[in-house]
Design an enzyme around this catalytic site. Structure first.
Site, short mmCIF file in Angstrom:
data_model
loop_
_atom_site.label_atom_id
_atom_site.label_comp_id
_atom_site.label_asym_id
_atom_site.label_seq_id
_atom_site.Cartn_x
_atom_site.Cartn_y
_atom_site.Cartn_z
N GLU A 13 -72.68 90.42 11.51
CA GLU A 13 -71.37 89.71 10.69
C GLU A 13 -71.77 88.25 10.29
O GLU A 13 -72.32 87.03 11.29
CB GLU A 13 -70.26 89.91 11.34
CG GLU A 13 -69.55 88.78 10.33
CD GLU A 13 -67.41 89.40 11.45
OE1 GLU A 13 -67.26 90.34 12.33
OE2 GLU A 13 -66.89 88.87 10.18
N TYR A 32 -63.33 85.43 3.96
CA TYR A 32 -63.19 85.09 4.71
C TYR A 32 -64.26 83.41 5.29
O TYR A 32 -64.21 82.99 4.69
CB TYR A 32 -62.01 84.99 5.97
CG TYR A 32 -62.04 83.61 7.21
CD1 TYR A 32 -61.47 82.80 7.11
CD2 TYR A 32 -62.49 83.83 7.99
CE1 TYR A 32 -61.00 81.54 7.14
CE2 TYR A 32 -63.04 82.48 9.16
CZ TYR A 32 -61.72 81.59 8.35
OH TYR A 32 -61.78 79.82 9.34
N HIS A 33 -65.18 83.98 6.02
CA HIS A 33 -66.27 83.41 6.13
C HIS A 33 -66.90 83.36 4.75
O HIS A 33 -67.71 81.62 4.22
CB HIS A 33 -67.46 84.25 7.23
CG HIS A 33 -66.82 84.33 8.08
ND1 HIS A 33 -66.23 83.19 9.28
CD2 HIS A 33 -66.57 85.24 8.98
CE1 HIS A 33 -66.13 83.69 9.91
NE2 HIS A 33 -66.13 84.82 10.24
N GLU A 66 -59.08 92.47 8.29
CA GLU A 66 -59.04 91.49 9.16
C GLU A 66 -57.31 90.22 8.58
O GLU A 66 -57.59 89.97 7.95
CB GLU A 66 -59.91 90.77 9.35
CG GLU A 66 -60.91 91.62 10.86
CD GLU A 66 -61.69 90.76 10.83
OE1 GLU A 66 -62.34 91.08 11.82
OE2 GLU A 66 -62.82 89.46 10.38
N ASP A 117 -67.89 89.32 5.17
CA ASP A 117 -66.45 88.95 5.53
C ASP A 117 -66.36 88.04 4.58
O ASP A 117 -66.52 86.52 4.61
CB ASP A 117 -66.29 88.33 6.77
CG ASP A 117 -64.58 88.14 7.04
OD1 ASP A 117 -64.22 87.76 6.90
OD2 ASP A 117 -64.68 88.03 8.26
N ARG A 168 -56.49 83.62 6.90
CA ARG A 168 -56.77 85.27 7.25
C ARG A 168 -55.17 85.33 7.34
O ARG A 168 -54.88 86.24 8.16
CB ARG A 168 -57.03 84.18 8.93
CG ARG A 168 -58.51 84.25 8.83
CD ARG A 168 -59.47 83.60 10.16
NE ARG A 168 -59.88 84.82 10.05
CZ ARG A 168 -61.30 85.02 10.85
NH1 ARG A 168 -61.65 84.33 11.51
NH2 ARG A 168 -62.05 86.24 10.54
MN MN Z 1 -64.93 89.12 10.48
#
Ligand code: MN
Length: 289
Positions: free
Chosen positions: A146, A181-182, A240, A179, A211
């Site tokens: 990840e 968000y990242h 998530e 992901d 998030r």
């Molecule tokens: Mn994640």
């Protein structure tokens, strides 16, 4: 395609009673899969969990972030060995759950580093992951690395960096885990890393820029889901979200979850399940044009 949810949406604990509640709520929200964060693999009981998952007709995956004590990218061989031991324990659990995916920050510690990764640390991580990928393959499990933002690892912050590292590992059983968000913090856009990954993309986390509720932040989900359609992605798509309303003593602090973005997990989860399925249905129609 399996649509899933991280268990910290429901509960901060994995004890059998909490786990049963998480499984029930995952299923009631409409998801197919529950992602189990194995932050303490020695305290998790997979046989009971496996029965609970079967009762609710759910598939499972497991994830974790390594710590400073189990950092595969350390220059200290004893720390690397502890990391490998931890990940081998996680592989046993995934196997006992009848699952086939272990993902997360399994290549370095999940923490803010105060200096860049070293060449020796990077080599230690690649070599350990090659051995783990071999063991995972014997158990029918795939590994997903990840990519996280710069405040949560110093080794892999973009998809392209991870693809280069996967080349270095040199084992076909290691995949990229993106992901949103990242990506929203580090990537040039939400489309090109997906296209660059192609069939090496094995796992996806769907998270908003803060998030919280999907669609209430700044993540370009349209571009991301379009990318999944363009590469023919068929792997897990897992929601998530983290709020101070549901807390795991270790994970919440590591992720910097200080604010309360929602109180009602059931509403949040059902909304996310609908949001993800709606986006996938939209991009599935691209083929007809
Ligand atoms: Mn994640």
């Amino acid at each position: 395609m399996m649509i899933g949810c991280h268990s910290l949406v429901w509960n901060g604990s994995l004890d059998p009673i909490s786990f049963a509640e998480s499984a029930r709520m995952t299923s009631e929200a409409g998801f197919d899969l529950l992602e189990i964060p194995l932050m303490d693999p020695w305290s998790f009981e997979p046989q009971q969990a496996s029965r609970t998952l079967a009762e609710h007709g759910l598939a499972a995956t497991a994830s974790l972030g390594l710590t400073a004590q189990t950092d595969l990218s350390s220059e200290d061989p004893s720390v690397v060995a502890r990391g490998e031991e931890t990940l081998n324990k996680c592989l046993e659990i995934v196997h006992d759950l009848g699952a086939d995916y272990l993902c997360g920050v399994i290549y370095s510690a999940m923490q803010k580093y105060s200096r860049p990764a070293t060449a020796a640390g990077r080599r230690n991580s690649a070599e350990a992951l090659r051995r783990l990928a071999e063991r995972a393959g014997e158990l029918g499990i795939r590994l997903g690395l990840e990519v996280v933002n710069r405040y949560e690892s110093n080794l892999l912050n973009t998809g392209r960096q991870a693809l280069a590292f996967i080349e270095e590992i040199g084992h076909p059983n290691v995949y990229l885990h993106l992901d949103t968000y990242h990506m929203n913090i580090e990537e040039p856009d939400l489309l090109s890393p997906v296209l660059a990954a192609g069939n090496k993309l094995g796992y996806v986390h769907i998270g908003e820029s803060h998030r919280g509720y999907l669609g209430s932040g700044s993540v370009d989900f349209g571009a991301f889901f379009r990318g999944l359609a363009l590469i023919g992605y068929t792997g897990p798509v897992v929601f998530e979200s983290f709020s101070s309303a549901v807390v795991d003593g270790n994970l919440s602090n590591t992720l910097g979850v200080w604010r309360n973005l929602w109180d009602d997990s059931a509403d949040l989860g059902a909304h996310a399940n609908g949001f993800i399925r709606s986006q996938l249905a939209s991009v599935a129609s691209i083929d007809k044009h």
